[in-house]
Motif scaffolding. Structure first.
Motif, PDB file in Angstrom:
ATOM      1  N   GLY A  65       0.859  -1.047  -0.088  1.00 49.32           N
ATOM      2  CA  GLY A  65       0.115   0.067  -0.054  1.00 49.32           C
ATOM      3  C   GLY A  65       0.885   1.458  -0.103  1.00 49.32           C
ATOM      4  N   CYS A  66       1.948   1.311   0.885  1.00 49.63           N
ATOM      5  CA  CYS A  66       2.752   2.391   0.899  1.00 49.63           C
ATOM      6  C   CYS A  66       3.543   2.516  -0.554  1.00 49.63           C
ATOM      7  CB  CYS A  66       3.856   2.278   2.018  1.00 49.63           C
ATOM      8  SG  CYS A  66       3.201   2.454   3.538  1.00 49.63           S
ATOM      9  N   ILE A  67       4.145   1.623  -1.140  1.00 48.38           N
ATOM     10  CA  ILE A  67       4.580   1.225  -2.379  1.00 48.38           C
ATOM     11  C   ILE A  67       3.580   2.154  -3.280  1.00 48.38           C
ATOM     12  CG2 ILE A  67       5.259   0.284  -4.367  1.00 48.38           C
ATOM     13  CD1 ILE A  67       6.551  -1.914  -2.371  1.00 48.38           C
ATOM     14  N   ARG A  68       2.247   1.990  -3.366  1.00 51.80           N
ATOM     15  CA  ARG A  68       1.170   2.537  -4.021  1.00 51.80           C
ATOM     16  C   ARG A  68       0.939   4.143  -3.754  1.00 51.80           C
ATOM     17  NH1 ARG A  68      -1.331  -2.510  -3.348  1.00 51.80           N
ATOM     18  NH2 ARG A  68      -2.904  -1.375  -1.998  1.00 51.80           N
TER      19      ARG A  68
ATOM     20  N   GLU B 152     -12.339  -0.375 -15.845  1.00 51.03           N
ATOM     21  CA  GLU B 152     -11.326  -0.346 -14.620  1.00 51.03           C
ATOM     22  C   GLU B 152     -10.482   1.001 -14.724  1.00 51.03           C
ATOM     23  OE1 GLU B 152     -10.487  -2.689 -12.691  1.00 51.03           O
ATOM     24  OE2 GLU B 152     -11.629  -4.244 -13.735  1.00 51.03           O
ATOM     25  N   LEU B 153     -10.256   1.237 -13.557  1.00 54.39           N
ATOM     26  CA  LEU B 153      -9.314   2.626 -13.458  1.00 54.39           C
ATOM     27  C   LEU B 153      -7.836   2.320 -13.904  1.00 54.39           C
ATOM     28  CD1 LEU B 153     -10.769   4.089 -10.085  1.00 54.39           C
ATOM     29  CD2 LEU B 153     -10.809   5.106 -12.251  1.00 54.39           C
ATOM     30  N   HIS B 154      -7.313   1.096 -14.064  1.00 55.98           N
ATOM     31  CA  HIS B 154      -5.792   1.096 -14.216  1.00 55.98           C
ATOM     32  C   HIS B 154      -5.880   0.608 -15.905  1.00 55.98           C
ATOM     33  CE1 HIS B 154      -6.672  -3.558 -13.714  1.00 55.98           C
ATOM     34  NE2 HIS B 154      -5.647  -3.547 -14.279  1.00 55.98           N
TER      35      HIS B 154
ATOM     36  N   HIS C 179      -4.410   9.020  -7.142  1.00 55.58           N
ATOM     37  CA  HIS C 179      -3.455   9.353  -8.197  1.00 55.58           C
ATOM     38  C   HIS C 179      -2.883   8.028  -8.626  1.00 55.58           C
ATOM     39  CE1 HIS C 179      -1.242   9.105  -4.133  1.00 55.58           C
ATOM     40  NE2 HIS C 179      -0.557   8.276  -4.855  1.00 55.58           N
ATOM     41  N   TYR C 180      -2.198   8.265 -10.006  1.00 49.62           N
ATOM     42  CA  TYR C 180      -1.648   6.947 -10.572  1.00 49.62           C
ATOM     43  C   TYR C 180      -0.193   6.429 -10.096  1.00 49.62           C
ATOM     44  CZ  TYR C 180      -5.805   6.595 -13.660  1.00 49.62           C
ATOM     45  OH  TYR C 180      -7.198   6.452 -14.130  1.00 49.62           O
ATOM     46  N   ILE C 181      -0.188   5.354 -10.049  1.00 48.11           N
ATOM     47  CA  ILE C 181       1.262   4.839 -10.029  1.00 48.11           C
ATOM     48  C   ILE C 181       1.690   3.983 -11.194  1.00 48.11           C
ATOM     49  CG2 ILE C 181       2.724   3.011  -8.809  1.00 48.11           C
ATOM     50  CD1 ILE C 181       1.729   5.452  -6.877  1.00 48.11           C
TER      51      ILE C 181
END
Lengths: 176, 399
Positions: A11-14, B224-226, B271-273
């Motif tokens: 979760g922290c990574i994201r 889907e959001l991703h 936000h997006y990763i």
């Protein structure tokens, strides 16, 4: 590694704020005590803790999830503390002291020691001696590792460590 | 080792055994700092994404341009189409760059290029004078050819008399070609298709790679959001093979590097990763090749390829927002799959060919081994790729 911890790390990574807060709540109390042992005052300890946690969340992707997570974040906090003191140019480790011997202990004077009291004495130690005391006695670094970390000689590390203990014992005796 | 003193032990126990609550507002400060960092992170990520997209587009454009350019050269019409009859292979011109000089400028068009039935009526060879003369009668064309071989300079003179459709045209043409030499053209060694002929070469490819699993597939869904995107991969290696008949051959390719990758953009907490997984293999392809056509006086040919492949895992990494994490332990050591495609070959000289083509590869086995948190069965992953292949093939002289 615990599954719960692994989920929190992911979760922290994201960048999930709730996971970050959960990690903070889980470890901040323990790490604040560590920060207090390195700093002169509470404000400085809080700065170190804040800077340390920002580093932890920024670098958490680099944690390989094989070793201890707590050990990893503790190393970051300790390194942050050293960097913090170094940045403020408060680390002056003098090689001139020659305290190769540690004075004989009087165990009876340790009976009434608690965290608050001992931290009060530790804060009065010179910065260099305090850091070496913490690195050796609490974090378990060897004098060779300390010498490499702080760019000092092994002999200086040993003599500063004895100096810290002698000063600490002297302060404890005087307070009794 | 020196024993720890009592004071050291007491101090260590007090520090490690104690918990002191930091002020409540400290987390709020950290959270605020993280928000500020996120703002720049988002801007930075968008800039990086734009840069990556631009680079991908440029690379794709260059690849497509190179592909069509190679097709242009490969499919360029032959200079002379006389016959595909193998008995007449000696009179086929096997190289480009033919210069045609019409001695009668009144004739605008040459009948060359019109496929006609041919038969060889005469053939003379004078090895002492190094002159080779041949005479042929085509359907309504008389063709005489004289080839002079002087060291590295070779020239051919064609004399053609044409009679077609009720009118008569007499015409002399002189063609000069960098011919390979009569002894090569007339030799059996020149026949690249002969059984038992061995070839070696280098092969490379640019490929559009996918890690096909539930996460990748769901990334295509609008609900889907991703999202998921392909990543440009590459391959490079060597091959060796043997002709098992005039049209069939077997070859083994060893690719030093052959990667499969996937890009993800996942939505978390507003936000997006951006992350990408890259799995790199060294690979062995065993391919059966079937020549399906040969054009332009055998200057170009087309082959279909199909065969199994074995990949050996070299590394697996995941890059999250630019920071790389090793995932080699999460992927299987071996990959079994299929590779197939179509390749077009262009003869550069009697031994050397350049080729380009399109290939498909698909991993049949699940390459994801799983982690302590996600079992392998939860993310069954098959690597797949569409690649533009290119390379050089050298045909060893037949003993």
């Amino acid at each position: 590694m615990l599954e719960e911890e692994s989920i929190l790390i992911k979760g922290c990574i994201r960048g999930d704020r709730k996971s970050q807060e959960a990690v903070y709540r889980k470890y901040a109390n323990k790490l604040y005590a560590v920060c207090l042992s390195y700093s002169n005052d509470k404000a400085s300890a809080q700065d170190i803790l804040q800077e340390g946690f920002l580093k932890i969340f920024g670098k958490i992707k680099m944690f390989d999830q094989k070793g201890s997570f707590e050990g990893w974040i503790r190393r970051i906090i300790v390194n942050t503390a050293i960097d913090h003191l170094r940045r403020e140019q408060r680390i002056h480790i003098y090689a001139g002291y020659d305290e190769s011997e540690y004075l004989a202990e009087n165990p009876n004077v340790y009976e009434n020691l608690n965290l608050e009291r001992i931290l009060g004495f530790v804060r009065k130690l010179p910065e260099g001696a305090r850091i070496i005391l913490n690195l050796f006695a609490v974090e378990g670094y060897s004098h060779k590792e300390i010498s490499e970390k702080l760019s000092i000689s092994v002999g200086t590390s040993k003599s500063q460590f004895n100096r810290a203990k002698n000063l600490l014992q002297q302060m404890i005796l005087e307070s009794e | 080792m020196k024993m720890k003193t009592r004071l050291e032990n007491i101090y260590k126990d007090l520090i490690n055994g104690s918990q002191i609550n930091p002020p409540q507002e400290l987390w709020e400060d950290i959270s605020r700092e993280l928000d500020v960092n996120d703002v720049w992170g988002n801007i930075s990520r968008d800039l990086d994404t734009n840069l990556v997209v631009r680079l991908e587009n440029y690379t794709l454009a260059v690849s497509v341009a190179a592909f069509f350019l190679s097709l242009f050269f490969l499919l360029r019409p032959a200079n002379i189409e006389i016959s595909n009859d193998p008995t007449l292979s000696q009179v086929e011109i096997l190289s480009g760059n033919t210069e045609v000089e019409a001695k009668n400028p009144a004739i605008e068009r040459s009948p060359i290029g019109v496929p006609v039935e041919t038969r060889e009526v005469d053939g003379l060879s004078d090895p002492v004078m190094n002159i080779n003369s041949q005479s042929m009668e085509l359907d309504d064309i008389t063709l005489q050819r004289e080839i002079t071989n002087e060291g590295s300079n070779h020239s051919q003179v064609f004399v053609m008399n044409l009679e077609r459709r009720g009118y008569s045209i007499s015409r002399d043409l002189q063609l000069t070609t960098p011919f390979y030499g009569i002894e090569i053209a007339n030799s059996e060694n020149h026949d690249l298709t002969s059984k038992g002929r061995v070839f070696i070469g280098i092969v490379g490819s640019l490929k559009n790679t996918w890690l096909v699993n539930d996460k990748t597939i769901s990334g295509f869904s609008a609900q889907e959001l991703h999202t998921t995107k392909a990543i440009l991969g590459r391959e490079f290696g060597l091959f060796a093979g043997i002709k098992i008949s005039s049209k069939q051959s077997l070859l083994a390719e060893y690719l030093f590097t052959s990667n499969y990758a996937q890009n993800y953009q996942e939505y978390f907490g507003g936000h997006y990763i951006t992350s990408s997984i890259n799995v790199d293999y060294s690979k062995l392809n065993l391919l059966f090749a079937l020549r399906v056509s040969r054009e332009g006086n055998w200057r170009t040919s087309t082959e279909l390829l199909l065969g199994p492949s074995l990949g050996i895992l070299k590394s697996a990494t995941e890059s999250i927002e630019g920071d790389e994490v090793t995932l080699t332990d999460n992927y299987e050591n071996f990959l079994f799959g299929l590779t197939g495609g179509i390749q077009k070959y262009l003869l550069l000289n009697p031994k050397l060919e350049v080729f380009g083509g399109i290939r498909l590869s698909y991993g049949i086995t699940n390459i994801y081994k799983g982690t302590g948190v996600i079992p392998a069965s939860f993310r069954i992953t098959h690597p797949a790729a569409i690649s533009f292949s290119f390379g050089l093939r050298y045909n060893l002289p037949k003993k």
